[in-house]
Design a protein around this motif. Structure first.
Motif, PDB file in Angstrom:
ATOM      1  N   ILE A 267       0.838  -1.209   0.000  1.00 44.78           N
ATOM      2  CA  ILE A 267       0.000   0.000   0.000  1.00 44.78           C
ATOM      3  C   ILE A 267       0.868   1.252   0.000  1.00 44.78           C
ATOM      4  CG2 ILE A 267      -1.666   1.333   1.349  1.00 44.78           C
ATOM      5  CD1 ILE A 267      -2.806  -1.391   2.297  1.00 44.78           C
ATOM      6  N   LEU A 268       1.946   1.251   0.785  1.00 43.04           N
ATOM      7  CA  LEU A 268       2.847   2.408   0.817  1.00 43.04           C
ATOM      8  C   LEU A 268       3.481   2.633  -0.547  1.00 43.04           C
ATOM      9  CD1 LEU A 268       4.237   4.596   2.591  1.00 43.04           C
ATOM     10  CD2 LEU A 268       6.087   2.948   2.952  1.00 43.04           C
TER      11      LEU A 268
ATOM     12  N   CYS B  75      12.685   3.120  -0.146  1.00 42.78           N
ATOM     13  CA  CYS B  75      13.910   2.359   0.126  1.00 42.78           C
ATOM     14  C   CYS B  75      15.087   3.319   0.046  1.00 42.78           C
ATOM     15  CB  CYS B  75      14.082   1.217  -0.880  1.00 42.78           C
ATOM     16  SG  CYS B  75      15.601   0.267  -0.638  1.00 42.78           S
ATOM     17  N   SER B  76      16.036   3.181   0.961  1.00 42.77           N
ATOM     18  CA  SER B  76      17.170   4.107   1.012  1.00 42.77           C
ATOM     19  C   SER B  76      18.127   3.910  -0.155  1.00 42.77           C
ATOM     20  CB  SER B  76      17.934   3.933   2.334  1.00 42.77           C
ATOM     21  OG  SER B  76      17.137   4.286   3.428  1.00 42.77           O
ATOM     22  N   ILE B  77      18.185   2.694  -0.693  1.00 41.04           N
ATOM     23  CA  ILE B  77      19.172   2.407  -1.747  1.00 41.04           C
ATOM     24  C   ILE B  77      18.905   3.241  -3.004  1.00 41.04           C
ATOM     25  CG2 ILE B  77      20.073   0.607  -3.281  1.00 41.04           C
ATOM     26  CD1 ILE B  77      19.713  -1.358  -0.934  1.00 41.04           C
TER      27      ILE B  77
ATOM     28  N   GLY C  42      10.826   1.639   3.790  1.00 45.23           N
ATOM     29  CA  GLY C  42       9.804   0.600   3.894  1.00 45.23           C
ATOM     30  C   GLY C  42      10.187  -0.526   4.831  1.00 45.23           C
ATOM     31  N   ALA C  43      11.494  -0.775   4.988  1.00 45.77           N
ATOM     32  CA  ALA C  43      11.947  -1.851   5.871  1.00 45.77           C
ATOM     33  C   ALA C  43      11.643  -1.550   7.332  1.00 45.77           C
ATOM     34  CB  ALA C  43      13.454  -2.072   5.680  1.00 45.77           C
TER      35      ALA C  43
ATOM     36  N   TRP D 244       8.995  -7.455  -4.707  1.00 48.25           N
ATOM     37  CA  TRP D 244       9.823  -8.635  -4.976  1.00 48.25           C
ATOM     38  C   TRP D 244      11.188  -8.495  -4.308  1.00 48.25           C
ATOM     39  CZ3 TRP D 244       9.713 -13.428  -5.573  1.00 48.25           C
ATOM     40  CH2 TRP D 244      10.771 -14.146  -6.128  1.00 48.25           C
ATOM     41  N   MET D 245      11.748  -7.294  -4.316  1.00 46.89           N
ATOM     42  CA  MET D 245      13.009  -7.058  -3.607  1.00 46.89           C
ATOM     43  C   MET D 245      12.830  -7.348  -2.120  1.00 46.89           C
ATOM     44  SD  MET D 245      14.317  -3.528  -5.420  1.00 46.89           S
ATOM     45  CE  MET D 245      15.475  -3.192  -4.096  1.00 46.89           C
ATOM     46  N   TYR D 246      11.710  -6.922  -1.567  1.00 48.18           N
ATOM     47  CA  TYR D 246      11.409  -7.154  -0.151  1.00 48.18           C
ATOM     48  C   TYR D 246      11.283  -8.653   0.120  1.00 48.18           C
ATOM     49  CZ  TYR D 246       8.888  -6.655   4.308  1.00 48.18           C
ATOM     50  OH  TYR D 246       8.497  -6.728   5.620  1.00 48.18           O
TER      51      TYR D 246
END
Length: 699
Positions: A362-363, A406-408, A436-437, A513-515
């Motif tokens: 959702i975010l 995401c910080s990356i 998000g993490a 998918w990365m998550y």
């Protein structure tokens, strides 16, 4: 005598011919360009010890070669020898004329911008801030009137100054997706030490624009074999973000967005009776100087309300699935240690992270919607004045808001800032934006200590609080480590468009998918490590002592004894010893050793904080219908003031390992990592201590 040869370029009807006719003592030579019937006008005159030759090129709306006139101008600018371009634009039609200017800025040629017809602009109530326009674009700007013969000497002085300068740093900036691909291609060319008459950045732009001459030149070079797949992927990425396969249309939109940003910053029109476009009408509301920021904050508040309230609906289903799956797998494993590893380590750890995927999705959808509609660029423009108070500027907003996802990619998108000091400052502040993490930790604690009705507001407050702390840190850093003048910028202002579902799907799918990949690989490995450290070494004597007691009592007391045994075994494990060793450092913050261990695990990946808490706290609690979730376990075992301090540390302390590596690379050295570590650790500890003490007084 020094000589300066100038290519005079502009769209039709901008007054180029009138301009050169207005230069006193000019000698005109009229002929035809070689091979065509297009008239060629050359003007020669002397000024301040310089002999000027000005070639008046045919008017062209864009830097293309469709018509004969356009081909003549294009070929001359690409192939002939000259010292600089004098680009003439109409002051009363600046946005349209700057389209060609933006294209010329990709050529690695020296350019002077002459804003003609200023007498007409003044009569129409159009005010142009030439100095600020120059700062935004990197172009020397002369405001002239060929009819009134004003500003001509200033224009020539600027031509001399530009000619004498060793180089000219232009500030043409595209959208994040396009800049990312330009940077990738440029880095490839730099890595292979490719050199040409134009910069590698401009070669990258030409390749993305499918400029035939550049393609022909590189096609015969061995690097083409590896470069071609990069270009294919870049084309797909850019097309997806613009919802168009026509790369010319894509770049036309990019130039238009860049120009709108310039116009918004530098042009003020007194005549308000001009018919407004739909985009301008919407902008009057969304980037209103008074209501714009409250509207943005309302959108963000709504997003976090949805993130919690809608995202919490499937959480029980996912939690129930992993409980069922753990029982199913556990029943088929006879060895107690292996069963505990699989069920309590891998399944419990990974499940605790996967539980929050609905919130993450959702975010990501919300941020992707705001970006794809063109609203994010407006917010950057809107917040420019506010950011300046903290030593940042509006262009920093894009990396910072990307940091919420995401910080990356946020660290990588800071490349859009061309000034090293501003880029470094932004890099240091990105970590204060909650990625998000961290969201699973926030959702876990918000759900544990607040009702569903208030949890969304708490999420919003946490995110805004982290951002405000980051801005305060930026102000301090700007006053100390990053002193200097503010760098002006121009933010692209694309037209509003309906969100492309394909782009939203691509963005959300990629990030989710990365998550999931982290959950299935890195986080699973971290959960196994935490399980091992929390279960070994075994204490056979303690287990035997409790076993004899359990056999001699009833079931209710036996359950209490089993839980007490688990707690004592955990405290004597490797993880317990580590936690007990570092516990005194965290005691002033109200943390027990389990919370301290979870924070250390979070240095690898913030999602591991949740899985670690799940492994540590769930061991000492009986799970039944009345107490089935980690939220209830957390609310039972952690005091509220300690929870507040814990969230403050999570908000601020060092980003995950992968993000820290990218930060170090983007910042330019390992020393910056240690600076970031020191900054985030000190700020996190101090603010968490203050938050803990204040909460103790209030509660």
């Amino acid at each position: 005598m020094n000589k300066i040869k100038i290519a005079l370029v502009g769209q039709p009807n901008v007054g180029k011919s009138m301009l050169i006719n207005s230069i006193s003592n000019a000698h005109l030579h009229v002929g035809n360009f070689t091979g065509v019937t297009v008239e060629k006008t050359a003007v020669m005159f002397e000024f301040q010890g310089y002999k000027f030759t000005v070639i008046d090129l045919p008017g062209t709306y864009a830097f293309t070669d469709y018509s004969i006139e356009e081909r003549v101008t294009h070929d001359y600018l690409c192939n002939e020898e000259y010292d600089l371009i004098l680009n003439v634009v109409d002051a009363t039609n600046l946005e349209k004329n700057l389209q060609l200017t933006a294209e010329l800025m990709t050529m690695s040629k020296k350019i002077v911008l002459a804003i003609n017809m200023m007498d007409e602009a003044d009569a129409e109530g159009i005010a142009i801030d030439g100095q600020y326009l120059s700062e935004l674009t990197g172009l020397p700007v002369a405001k002239v009137s060929a009819v009134a013969r004003t500003g001509l000497e200033e224009m020539l002085y600027l031509a001399i100054k530009t000619h004498k300068a060793s180089q000219q740093e232009l500030k043409l900036i595209f959208s994040e997706a396009l800049e990312e691909e330009i940077t990738t291609i440029k880095a490839y060319l730099d890595r292979h030490k490719f050199k040409a008459s134009i910069s590698n950045r401009n070669i990258a732009i030409n390749l993305l624009q499918k400029e035939k001459k550049t393609y022909r030149t590189l096609h015969d070079n061995p690097i083409w074999i590896e470069l071609q797949p990069l270009l294919v992927e870049a084309d797909k990425h850019v097309s997806l973000h613009h919802n168009s396969d026509d790369i010319k249309e894509v770049f036309a939109e990019e130039y238009l967005a860049f120009n709108r940003g310039i116009i918004a910053e530098t042009v003020k029109a007194e005549n308000t009776e001009i018919k407004l476009s739909m985009t301008e009408k919407i902008d009057r509301i969304l980037i209103h100087p008074v209501f714009g920021i409250p509207i943005f904050l309302f959108f963000m508040w709504g997003l976090f309300q949805l993130t919690f309230e809608v995202g919490s609906i499937p959480m029980e289903w996912i939690d129930g699935f992993f409980s069922w799956f753990g029982e199913l797998i556990g029943s088929s494993i006879s060895n107690a240690d292996v069963r505990s590893l699989v069920v309590d380590g891998i399944i419990s750890g990974v499940g605790a992270v996967v539980l929050f995927i609905p919130n993450i999705v959702i975010l990501f959808i919300g941020i992707a919607l705001l970006e794809s509609t063109g609203y994010m660029s407006r917010v950057a423009f809107l917040l420019d004045g506010f950011f300046h108070k903290f030593g940042l500027h509006g262009q920093s907003f894009i990396p910072l808001v990307t940091g919420f996802g995401c910080s990356i990619p946020a660290y990588m998108s800071a490349r859009v800032l061309k000034n090293d000091r501003d880029r470094l400052l932004t890099l240091f502040i990105i970590g204060f934006m909650s990625c998000g993490a961290r969201l699973p930790v926030y959702v876990l604690f918000a759900g544990a200590f607040f009702s569903e009705h208030h949890a969304g507001n708490i999420l919003f407050a946490i995110y805004i609080g982290g951002a405000l702390i980051g801005l305060a840190a930026a102000k301090v850093l700007r006053m100390t480590a990053f002193k200097g003048l503010d760098e002006p910028f121009v933010m692209e202002m694309p037209k509003y468009r309906l969100p492309a579902l394909k782009l939203i799907w691509h963005t959300v799918k990629t990030k989710t998918w990365m998550y999931l990949k982290k959950a299935g690989t890195f986080i699973a490995a971290a959960s196994m490590l935490v399980w091992f450290l929390s279960n070994y070494p075994h204490n056979a004597a303690l287990e035997a002592s409790y076993a004899s007691q359990i056999e001699s009592v009833g079931e209710e007391k036996a359950s209490v004894l089993r839980n007490t045994l688990k707690v004592e075994l955990l405290e004597q494990s490797y993880l317990g010893r580590i936690g007990k060793f570092i516990e005194p450092v965290f005691t002033p913050l109200g943390f027990d050793w389990k919370m301290a261990v979870a924070l250390q695990a979070g240095l690898a990946a913030k999602e591991v904080v949740v899985s670690t808490l799940g492994v540590l706290y769930a061991l000492g609690d009986k799970v039944d219908a009345e107490n089935s979730g980690l939220m209830k376990v957390i609310s039972k075992n952690i005091p509220f003031p300690s929870a507040v301090a814990f969230i403050v540390v999570i908000m601020i302390y060092l980003p995950c390992l992968a993000a820290s590596v990218v930060f170090t690379k983007e910042a330019g050295g390992i020393k910056y990592f240690f600076y970031l570590f020191a900054l985030t650790t000190i700020v996190a500890y101090v603010l968490a201590f203050v938050a803990y003490r204040l909460t103790l007084l209030i509660v």
